[in-house]
Design an enzyme around this catalytic site. Structure first.
Site, mmCIF file in Angstrom:
data_model
loop_
_atom_site.group_PDB
_atom_site.id
_atom_site.type_symbol
_atom_site.label_atom_id
_atom_site.label_comp_id
_atom_site.label_asym_id
_atom_site.label_seq_id
_atom_site.Cartn_x
_atom_site.Cartn_y
_atom_site.Cartn_z
ATOM 1 N N ASP A 100 -45.820 -1.488 25.321
ATOM 2 C CA ASP A 100 -44.618 -2.324 25.279
ATOM 3 C C ASP A 100 -43.799 -2.030 26.545
ATOM 4 O O ASP A 100 -44.094 -2.574 27.610
ATOM 5 C CB ASP A 100 -43.874 -2.001 23.981
ATOM 6 C CG ASP A 100 -42.717 -2.936 23.720
ATOM 7 O OD1 ASP A 100 -42.475 -3.825 24.531
ATOM 8 O OD2 ASP A 100 -42.029 -2.769 22.702
ATOM 9 N N LYS A 128 -48.392 -5.925 25.536
ATOM 10 C CA LYS A 128 -47.382 -7.003 25.491
ATOM 11 C C LYS A 128 -47.057 -7.443 26.909
ATOM 12 O O LYS A 128 -46.854 -6.594 27.794
ATOM 13 C CB LYS A 128 -46.084 -6.497 24.851
ATOM 14 C CG LYS A 128 -46.119 -6.464 23.358
ATOM 15 C CD LYS A 128 -44.713 -6.253 22.803
ATOM 16 C CE LYS A 128 -44.784 -5.824 21.351
ATOM 17 N NZ LYS A 128 -43.484 -5.563 20.744
ATOM 18 N N ARG A 162 -49.178 -1.057 7.581
ATOM 19 C CA ARG A 162 -50.288 -0.463 8.337
ATOM 20 C C ARG A 162 -51.654 -0.822 7.762
ATOM 21 O O ARG A 162 -52.604 -1.042 8.515
ATOM 22 C CB ARG A 162 -50.165 1.069 8.370
ATOM 23 C CG ARG A 162 -48.999 1.598 9.171
ATOM 24 C CD ARG A 162 -49.175 3.109 9.397
ATOM 25 N NE ARG A 162 -47.913 3.767 9.699
ATOM 26 C CZ ARG A 162 -47.352 3.827 10.904
ATOM 27 N NH1 ARG A 162 -47.949 3.259 11.921
ATOM 28 N NH2 ARG A 162 -46.222 4.460 11.103
HETATM 29 P P1 XMP Z 1 -43.518 1.693 24.551
HETATM 30 O O1 XMP Z 1 -42.250 0.916 24.668
HETATM 31 O O2 XMP Z 1 -43.300 3.160 24.609
HETATM 32 O O3 XMP Z 1 -43.961 1.317 23.087
HETATM 33 O O4 XMP Z 1 -44.591 1.181 25.486
HETATM 34 C C1 XMP Z 1 -45.158 1.768 22.549
HETATM 35 C C2 XMP Z 1 -44.956 2.197 21.124
HETATM 36 O O5 XMP Z 1 -43.956 1.400 20.471
HETATM 37 C C3 XMP Z 1 -44.383 0.948 19.214
HETATM 38 N N1 XMP Z 1 -44.416 -0.527 19.242
HETATM 39 C C4 XMP Z 1 -44.728 -1.335 18.229
HETATM 40 N N2 XMP Z 1 -45.087 -1.047 16.963
HETATM 41 N N3 XMP Z 1 -45.316 -3.356 16.504
HETATM 42 C C5 XMP Z 1 -45.376 -2.065 16.107
HETATM 43 O O6 XMP Z 1 -45.717 -1.821 14.967
HETATM 44 C C6 XMP Z 1 -44.961 -3.725 17.758
HETATM 45 O O7 XMP Z 1 -44.915 -4.915 18.077
HETATM 46 C C7 XMP Z 1 -44.636 -2.648 18.651
HETATM 47 N N4 XMP Z 1 -44.251 -2.626 19.948
HETATM 48 C C8 XMP Z 1 -44.130 -1.300 20.278
HETATM 49 C C9 XMP Z 1 -45.735 1.586 18.995
HETATM 50 O O8 XMP Z 1 -45.539 2.746 18.229
HETATM 51 C C10 XMP Z 1 -46.240 1.979 20.364
HETATM 52 O O9 XMP Z 1 -46.999 3.164 20.336
#
Ligand code: XMP
Length: 172
Positions: A100, A128, A162
């Site tokens: 993300d 994403k 989950r």
């Molecule tokens: P970052 O921002 O660190 O995010 O790249 C990665 C972590 O954020 C969680 N994440 C999600 N979890 N649906 C989820 O269930 C989503 O759309 C989502 N987007 C981010 C996830 O834990 C990932 O490891």
């Protein structure tokens, strides 16, 4: 109230892509021994399915880290202080459910390098399309998706959803 909406990837689509990723990763490391670090809890299902396509010598560790609360990134990563272990001289592959902002992967990569890992690469199931906090491209990504909140196959909203076998969009 948020509920599971449209299916983005079915169980069969996930398994087909994971098998292809497993072949590419196996080919990349060839005769090198590999340690997979799966980021819990979200990547549990993905890591278990992926590792079954990797050589039998592959070692496996689970790190419990988190950056999300509800549907938002907190902007900081919890859990890294508790991580110890011998990664010195090891090729390490970080496995995560979704990329993300990239905060999680960048901090975990830094931590592994500080533990003297020989190489650190990453594999995410979903990536994403959005602006990243750090310019980091995982070596392997299963699927590119729009900037949507998704659930299922290990991904959760406040620990729910989950067990869904497919990836679905969370609809409001
Ligand atoms: P970052 O921002 O660190 O995010 O790249 C990665 C972590 O954020 C969680 N994440 C999600 N979890 N649906 C989820 O269930 C989503 O759309 C989502 N987007 C981010 C996830 O834990 C990932 O490891």
């Amino acid at each position: 109230m948020s509920l599971p909406g449209e299916t983005l990837f079915s169980e069969a689509e996930l398994q087909e892509r994971i098998s292809a990723l497993g072949k590419q990763i196996t080919e990349h490391y060839r005769d090198e021994e590999l340690t997979v670090v799966g980021l819990m809890n979200g990547s549990l299902f993905f890591m278990v399915d992926l590792i079954r396509h990797l050589p039998y010598q592959t070692q496996m560790e689970c790190w419990r880290v988190s950056s999300y609360q509800g549907k938002e990134s907190t902007g900081s990563l919890q859990g890294l202080d508790a991580i110890h272990g011998d990664y010195s001289g090891r090729h390490v592959l970080i496995v995560d459910d979704i990329l993300d902002t990239s905060l999680t992967l960048s901090k975990v990569t830094e931590k592994l390098l500080s533990l003297n890992a020989l190489s650190v690469e990453s594999c995410v199931l979903l990536s994403k399309q959005r602006e990243r906090a750090v310019n980091l491209t995982p070596k392997w990504a299963g699927f590119e998706i729009e900037d949507l909140f998704v659930i299922g196959y290990g991904l959760d909203l406040d620990h729910k959803y989950r067990p869904l076998p497919m990836i679905r969009v969370l609809k409001d």
